[in-house]
Design an enzyme around this catalytic site. Sequence first.
Site: not given
Length: 304
Positions: A101, A209
């Site tokens: 990720n 994020d």
Amino acid sequence: MSEKIEVVVRNIRHGEGPHWDDTTQCLYYLDCFVDDVHRYNAVTGDDSRLNLGDSTVKFIIPRQKGGFVVSQKTDLAFLDSWDSGKVTSIAKVEADSNMLNDGKVDASGRLWFGSTFCGKDIPEADKWPKHQGSLYSLDADGSVKKHISNISISNGMDWTDDNSVMYYIDSIPRQVWAFDFDITAGTISNQRTVADFSSTEIPDMGYPDGMAIDTEGKLWVACYEAGKVIRLDPETGKVIRAVKFPCERITSCCFGGVDFTDLYVTSSQFMMTPAQLEKTPLAGSIFKVTGLGVRGCKANIFSG
């Protein structure tokens, strides 16, 4: 300074991983859970798409030797070229219960990337399994090194212009961290918290994020579930500025444009209900923000 927000691409399911290629004036980004990589040409406005199969791709970054380095669920791989679409796995990094990720390349050409849980059903952030991921790096010779364990969702990262500090986000504890960075050795040390999004001093910011840094050393952090990108002073932990978007699930950002004064921002409509989509129909758009009055830094590419 008054910014302008415009939509450049619509109807992406889960936009992520923006990377600006200044040589072609193109934005590369992902539609993660449909396994597409996209190339948006800022000159022509054309958005082309390449499907990489059942791969849960989470980053695409150009290589100095041509083509791209990409993630494919638990593997690192090379994409030979945009036209060929040929993908070759170079390393299996994680267990099958996880996925890679987010990734970014430091000034030496070394790729940094992390991992997180990946089950059959993807939970909402507040139910995310904790401490199952790690932070890694990939050198040009193909060697993979693990730097940190017990990460929940490995996300945004970037470096100061003198390469002395690396910033890094773990989204679930809602933390933005700083590390002393040794670019020659490719090591990090002296972890400390730059900003804690769960603190009452930083209200209504959701989950940190993706992230970018500007030439003044300030961090631009995408706020998932809060519909914002904030400009954060890493020296004080204070929010200097907030840019609000017409949807809540803002995932990442990067600077681009001819002079790196445009901020490209990705968003998601993944797992949203029809009622939520009706309320925020621009969810899943790729946005361009102009008029910010700041400049970003050129993105590095992988040296391998």
